[in-house]
Design a protein around this motif. Sequence first.
Motif, short mmCIF file in Angstrom:
data_model
loop_
_atom_site.label_atom_id
_atom_site.label_comp_id
_atom_site.label_asym_id
_atom_site.label_seq_id
_atom_site.Cartn_x
_atom_site.Cartn_y
_atom_site.Cartn_z
N SER A 1 41.60 51.51 60.39
CA SER A 1 42.41 53.20 60.44
C SER A 1 43.76 53.20 60.10
O SER A 1 44.12 52.69 59.90
CB SER A 1 41.82 53.28 62.65
OG SER A 1 42.48 52.17 62.71
N GLU A 2 43.68 54.70 59.65
CA GLU A 2 45.53 55.48 59.70
C GLU A 2 46.30 54.15 60.42
O GLU A 2 47.14 54.50 60.04
CB GLU A 2 45.20 56.34 59.72
CG GLU A 2 46.69 57.25 58.79
CD GLU A 2 46.04 58.32 59.42
OE1 GLU A 2 46.99 59.12 59.76
OE2 GLU A 2 45.47 58.68 57.82
N ASP A 3 46.29 54.96 61.82
CA ASP A 3 47.04 54.15 62.14
C ASP A 3 47.95 52.60 62.18
O ASP A 3 48.67 52.20 62.65
CB ASP A 3 47.02 54.41 63.95
CG ASP A 3 45.46 53.59 64.58
OD1 ASP A 3 44.87 53.02 63.39
OD2 ASP A 3 45.35 53.64 65.85
N THR B 1 48.21 46.97 65.77
CA THR B 1 47.19 47.84 65.82
C THR B 1 45.38 46.54 64.83
O THR B 1 45.13 47.17 65.29
CB THR B 1 47.81 48.83 65.42
OG1 THR B 1 48.10 49.96 66.33
CG2 THR B 1 46.41 49.78 65.47
N LEU B 2 46.22 46.02 63.82
CA LEU B 2 45.19 45.78 63.07
C LEU B 2 44.44 44.00 63.71
O LEU B 2 43.64 44.48 63.92
CB LEU B 2 46.01 45.41 62.10
CG LEU B 2 45.92 44.42 60.98
CD1 LEU B 2 44.46 45.39 60.17
CD2 LEU B 2 46.31 44.02 59.47
N ARG B 3 45.48 43.77 64.96
CA ARG B 3 44.74 42.64 65.04
C ARG B 3 43.85 43.07 66.36
O ARG B 3 42.62 42.97 66.75
CB ARG B 3 46.22 41.85 66.44
CG ARG B 3 45.43 41.11 67.16
CD ARG B 3 46.27 40.56 67.96
NE ARG B 3 46.61 39.07 67.24
CZ ARG B 3 47.90 38.89 67.32
NH1 ARG B 3 48.92 39.07 67.36
NH2 ARG B 3 48.25 37.57 65.94
N LYS B 4 44.03 44.62 66.59
CA LYS B 4 43.53 45.20 67.58
C LYS B 4 41.84 45.43 67.04
O LYS B 4 40.99 45.40 67.75
CB LYS B 4 43.51 45.84 68.69
CG LYS B 4 44.37 45.76 69.98
CD LYS B 4 44.58 46.98 70.82
CE LYS B 4 45.94 46.58 71.10
NZ LYS B 4 46.60 47.37 71.99
N LYS B 5 42.04 45.79 65.75
CA LYS B 5 40.64 46.07 65.04
C LYS B 5 39.90 45.11 64.84
O LYS B 5 38.60 45.66 64.19
CB LYS B 5 41.52 47.16 63.74
CG LYS B 5 40.43 47.80 62.80
CD LYS B 5 39.86 48.97 63.36
CE LYS B 5 38.54 49.34 62.69
NZ LYS B 5 37.70 50.50 62.96
N LEU B 6 40.66 44.35 63.97
CA LEU B 6 39.94 43.32 63.49
C LEU B 6 39.16 42.19 64.84
O LEU B 6 38.00 41.55 64.47
CB LEU B 6 40.96 42.49 62.70
CG LEU B 6 41.50 42.86 61.70
CD1 LEU B 6 42.75 41.67 61.18
CD2 LEU B 6 40.15 42.82 60.32
N THR C 1 41.13 50.13 54.07
CA THR C 1 40.41 48.79 53.78
C THR C 1 41.52 48.01 53.70
O THR C 1 43.14 48.26 53.29
CB THR C 1 39.67 48.86 52.93
OG1 THR C 1 40.02 48.77 51.73
CG2 THR C 1 38.40 49.65 53.31
N ILE C 2 41.41 46.67 54.32
CA ILE C 2 41.89 46.04 53.45
C ILE C 2 41.03 44.70 53.38
O ILE C 2 39.45 44.67 53.64
CB ILE C 2 42.96 44.64 54.84
CG1 ILE C 2 41.54 44.10 56.09
CG2 ILE C 2 44.31 45.28 55.16
CD1 ILE C 2 42.72 43.41 56.89
N ARG C 3 41.59 43.35 51.48
CA ARG C 3 40.01 42.79 51.12
C ARG C 3 39.99 41.43 51.53
O ARG C 3 42.01 41.00 51.75
CB ARG C 3 40.25 43.21 49.69
CG ARG C 3 39.46 42.15 49.09
CD ARG C 3 39.55 43.00 47.17
NE ARG C 3 38.90 44.16 47.27
CZ ARG C 3 38.49 44.60 46.31
NH1 ARG C 3 39.60 44.36 45.38
NH2 ARG C 3 38.10 45.97 46.37
N PHE C 4 38.95 40.83 51.65
CA PHE C 4 39.15 39.31 52.08
C PHE C 4 38.63 39.24 50.73
O PHE C 4 37.44 39.19 50.17
CB PHE C 4 38.23 39.19 53.05
CG PHE C 4 38.98 39.78 54.76
CD1 PHE C 4 39.68 38.42 55.03
CD2 PHE C 4 39.04 40.96 54.94
CE1 PHE C 4 40.06 38.92 56.54
CE2 PHE C 4 39.55 41.12 56.35
CZ PHE C 4 40.07 40.14 57.19
#
Length: 176
Positions: A165-167, A91-96, A25-28
């Motif tokens: 995600s883990e990746d 990868t993070l940009r795509k997930k968000l 997770t990432i926290r906002f």
Amino acid sequence: FFQLYKYYSYNPCMYKMFAPVINETIRFNKFKNFNDPYDCYIATSNGKSLQNIYMNTLGVCSFTSESDNLLMWSHYCSSHKGFVVEYDTETLRKKLADFNNQIEDFGMVEYSDKIKTRHFLSENSDKEIVEAVYHKPECWKYEKEIRVIFWAMKNSESFTDIQISEDCILRIILGS
């Protein structure tokens, strides 16, 4: 693309400390949780007075472009006892992007000591809010901060954890 890092503080409970990695997770956080009351300070002109605007539905996740900044390790990693996570930016940009316009893309923070006046009743009010969120006083310039905005926080929440995600995680850098 830029490298993306996040500093995490120490917690004697290892599960709590590494929860963002374990739970992916990432926290906002809401602005009221920030250590600087002038961070994301928003004022609008209302005749001759300045009026503070409080944004209850916005959350911010802060990253940086450096993993080896000694001040960051001191301030955000409990005097070098915490850790830093390096994220895969694309990868993070795509997930968000899965959050259907509830998340504003990565933006570099602008550092300036000028207090900017905003016109929130104009048709450009969303743009002006974004500009204010990506603005901090000059003294924080060493952070080289990169922010992401989450537009859909509930009023009752002080933070929101977003599943990634883990990746998205490339490596973990442990403190001293």
